[in-house]
Design a protein around this motif. Structure first.
Motif, PDB file in Angstrom:
ATOM      1  N   VAL A  36      35.780  45.518  40.940  1.00 49.06           N
ATOM      2  CA  VAL A  36      37.001  45.105  41.659  1.00 49.06           C
ATOM      3  C   VAL A  36      37.295  43.639  41.362  1.00 49.06           C
ATOM      4  O   VAL A  36      38.422  43.264  41.023  1.00 49.06           O
ATOM      5  CB  VAL A  36      36.850  45.318  43.191  1.00 49.06           C
ATOM      6  CG1 VAL A  36      38.038  44.702  43.938  1.00 49.06           C
ATOM      7  CG2 VAL A  36      36.731  46.801  43.515  1.00 49.06           C
ATOM      8  N   TRP A  37      36.241  42.793  41.478  1.00 49.96           N
ATOM      9  CA  TRP A  37      36.431  41.357  41.218  1.00 49.96           C
ATOM     10  C   TRP A  37      36.836  41.109  39.762  1.00 49.96           C
ATOM     11  O   TRP A  37      37.662  40.236  39.480  1.00 49.96           O
ATOM     12  CB  TRP A  37      35.141  40.601  41.547  1.00 49.96           C
ATOM     13  CG  TRP A  37      34.844  40.546  43.004  1.00 49.96           C
ATOM     14  CD1 TRP A  37      33.865  41.223  43.682  1.00 49.96           C
ATOM     15  CD2 TRP A  37      35.547  39.776  43.998  1.00 49.96           C
ATOM     16  NE1 TRP A  37      33.919  40.930  45.023  1.00 49.96           N
ATOM     17  CE2 TRP A  37      34.938  40.035  45.247  1.00 49.96           C
ATOM     18  CE3 TRP A  37      36.633  38.905  43.950  1.00 49.96           C
ATOM     19  CZ2 TRP A  37      35.372  39.460  46.438  1.00 49.96           C
ATOM     20  CZ3 TRP A  37      37.066  38.321  45.130  1.00 49.96           C
ATOM     21  CH2 TRP A  37      36.443  38.588  46.362  1.00 49.96           C
ATOM     22  N   ASN A  38      36.269  41.891  38.855  1.00 50.05           N
ATOM     23  CA  ASN A  38      36.604  41.751  37.438  1.00 50.05           C
ATOM     24  C   ASN A  38      38.089  42.054  37.203  1.00 50.05           C
ATOM     25  O   ASN A  38      38.797  41.300  36.526  1.00 50.05           O
ATOM     26  CB  ASN A  38      35.728  42.709  36.615  1.00 50.05           C
ATOM     27  CG  ASN A  38      35.957  42.562  35.125  1.00 50.05           C
ATOM     28  OD1 ASN A  38      35.809  41.484  34.566  1.00 50.05           O
ATOM     29  ND2 ASN A  38      36.329  43.654  34.478  1.00 50.05           N
ATOM     30  N   ASP A  39      38.571  43.145  37.791  1.00 54.11           N
ATOM     31  CA  ASP A  39      39.987  43.513  37.627  1.00 54.11           C
ATOM     32  C   ASP A  39      40.910  42.511  38.329  1.00 54.11           C
ATOM     33  O   ASP A  39      41.989  42.194  37.825  1.00 54.11           O
ATOM     34  CB  ASP A  39      40.228  44.931  38.163  1.00 54.11           C
ATOM     35  CG  ASP A  39      39.547  45.984  37.298  1.00 54.11           C
ATOM     36  OD1 ASP A  39      39.278  45.700  36.116  1.00 54.11           O
ATOM     37  OD2 ASP A  39      39.260  47.088  37.812  1.00 54.11           O
ATOM     38  N   LEU A  40      40.460  42.011  39.482  1.00 53.30           N
ATOM     39  CA  LEU A  40      41.248  40.991  40.197  1.00 53.30           C
ATOM     40  C   LEU A  40      41.353  39.729  39.340  1.00 53.30           C
ATOM     41  O   LEU A  40      42.430  39.111  39.248  1.00 53.30           O
ATOM     42  CB  LEU A  40      40.603  40.679  41.554  1.00 53.30           C
ATOM     43  CG  LEU A  40      41.303  39.628  42.430  1.00 53.30           C
ATOM     44  CD1 LEU A  40      42.762  39.996  42.701  1.00 53.30           C
ATOM     45  CD2 LEU A  40      40.551  39.442  43.752  1.00 53.30           C
ATOM     46  N   GLY A  41      40.251  39.369  38.676  1.00 54.44           N
ATOM     47  CA  GLY A  41      40.271  38.205  37.773  1.00 54.44           C
ATOM     48  C   GLY A  41      41.277  38.388  36.654  1.00 54.44           C
ATOM     49  O   GLY A  41      42.027  37.467  36.315  1.00 54.44           O
ATOM     50  N   LEU A  42      41.315  39.603  36.096  1.00 56.10           N
ATOM     51  CA  LEU A  42      42.270  39.909  35.025  1.00 56.10           C
ATOM     52  C   LEU A  42      43.708  39.762  35.522  1.00 56.10           C
ATOM     53  O   LEU A  42      44.557  39.155  34.852  1.00 56.10           O
ATOM     54  CB  LEU A  42      42.024  41.342  34.528  1.00 56.10           C
ATOM     55  CG  LEU A  42      42.968  41.870  33.453  1.00 56.10           C
ATOM     56  CD1 LEU A  42      42.783  41.096  32.165  1.00 56.10           C
ATOM     57  CD2 LEU A  42      42.726  43.352  33.203  1.00 56.10           C
ATOM     58  N   ALA A  43      43.985  40.299  36.726  1.00 55.49           N
ATOM     59  CA  ALA A  43      45.337  40.223  37.288  1.00 55.49           C
ATOM     60  C   ALA A  43      45.735  38.770  37.551  1.00 55.49           C
ATOM     61  O   ALA A  43      46.857  38.346  37.242  1.00 55.49           O
ATOM     62  CB  ALA A  43      45.426  41.051  38.572  1.00 55.49           C
ATOM     63  N   TYR A  44      44.808  37.993  38.114  1.00 53.92           N
ATOM     64  CA  TYR A  44      45.083  36.563  38.355  1.00 53.92           C
ATOM     65  C   TYR A  44      45.374  35.831  37.046  1.00 53.92           C
ATOM     66  O   TYR A  44      46.270  34.995  36.962  1.00 53.92           O
ATOM     67  CB  TYR A  44      43.888  35.893  39.035  1.00 53.92           C
ATOM     68  CG  TYR A  44      43.909  35.937  40.545  1.00 53.92           C
ATOM     69  CD1 TYR A  44      45.015  35.515  41.277  1.00 53.92           C
ATOM     70  CD2 TYR A  44      42.785  36.377  41.257  1.00 53.92           C
ATOM     71  CE1 TYR A  44      45.021  35.545  42.668  1.00 53.92           C
ATOM     72  CE2 TYR A  44      42.777  36.408  42.656  1.00 53.92           C
ATOM     73  CZ  TYR A  44      43.901  35.981  43.350  1.00 53.92           C
ATOM     74  OH  TYR A  44      43.910  35.994  44.714  1.00 53.92           O
ATOM     75  N   GLN A  45      44.594  36.169  36.016  1.00 53.57           N
ATOM     76  CA  GLN A  45      44.781  35.531  34.712  1.00 53.57           C
ATOM     77  C   GLN A  45      46.179  35.813  34.176  1.00 53.57           C
ATOM     78  O   GLN A  45      46.842  34.926  33.634  1.00 53.57           O
ATOM     79  CB  GLN A  45      43.721  36.053  33.739  1.00 53.57           C
ATOM     80  CG  GLN A  45      43.288  35.031  32.722  1.00 53.57           C
ATOM     81  CD  GLN A  45      42.060  35.472  31.940  1.00 53.57           C
ATOM     82  OE1 GLN A  45      41.355  36.404  32.323  1.00 53.57           O
ATOM     83  NE2 GLN A  45      41.789  34.794  30.846  1.00 53.57           N
TER      84      GLN A  45
END
Length: 203
Positions: A36-45
């Protein structure tokens, strides 16, 4: 979890703002889920919030998620945010004698360069340039390292042929002029300085 799946679907649709909202909700429901955190990081990026992206990727790592692509993304983000020790910690393990990924080598070289480890930065860039011999960015970096190590002869030998070949590359023209000026070869520097002025009159 439905919020995570919804967030991933929004990423696939390039609705990154919506994905951030959905994945933040998913991270509240499942705070220990590194994916979840990995995908959230991608979205933020994708929305340009590098600081939140880096925090999210670090949360992914802290929850036990580990992959070379996660380390690379975390390292490159840390580099962009000038967090050099964090960048080094993530990128250094990816750089062994077999590494042929120019992007990783270049990013790690940038970390070394930004912490004034010119000698090792130069070694990394020289490895990378063997893989992509006409890489303008790498040639510029090699020349910059040579100048920092007070080796203007190698800097000139590296930069001048590249600058002559790529006459519209501003950074190469700047670097070539600096190499000549470093040796107080002002008349040789002149054509490169003129090119810099033509390419970027307000610089």
């Amino acid at each position: 979890h439905i919020h995570h799946q919804y967030g991933k679907a929004l990423i696939a649709e390039k609705n990154y703002l919506g994905a951030v909202d959905a994945l933040k909700r998913a991270s509240e429901v499942s705070p220990a889920d590194g994916t979840v955190w990995n995908d959230l990081g991608l979205a933020y990026q994708e929305i340009g919030d590098e600081s939140s992206a880096l925090n999210s990727l670090q949360r992914a790592q802290a929850s036990g998620l580990n992959s070379s692509s996660l380390s690379q993304r975390t390292g490159e983000l840390a580099l962009a945010l000038q967090e050099y020790e964090l960048a080094r910690a993530n990128l250094q393990p990816l750089v062994d004698d077999q590494t042929t990924d120019v992007e990783i080598l270049s990013a790690y070289g940038d970390v070394l360069e930004n912490t004034s480890d010119w000698q090792n930065a130069l070694k990394i860039y020289q490895r990378a340039i063997k893989i992509t011999p006409d890489n303008k960015s790498l040639l510029t970096k090699i020349g910059t390292c040579c100048l920092a190590l007070d080796d203007s002869k190698t800097a000139i030998e590296t930069l001048v042929p590249a600058a002559a070949k790529h006459t519209t590359d501003l950074e190469l023209q700047k670097a070539a002029s600096k190499a000549y000026m470093h040796s107080e070869m002002w008349s040789d520097a002149l054509p490169y300085l003129e090119r810099v002025i033509n390419l970027a009159p307000d610089d």
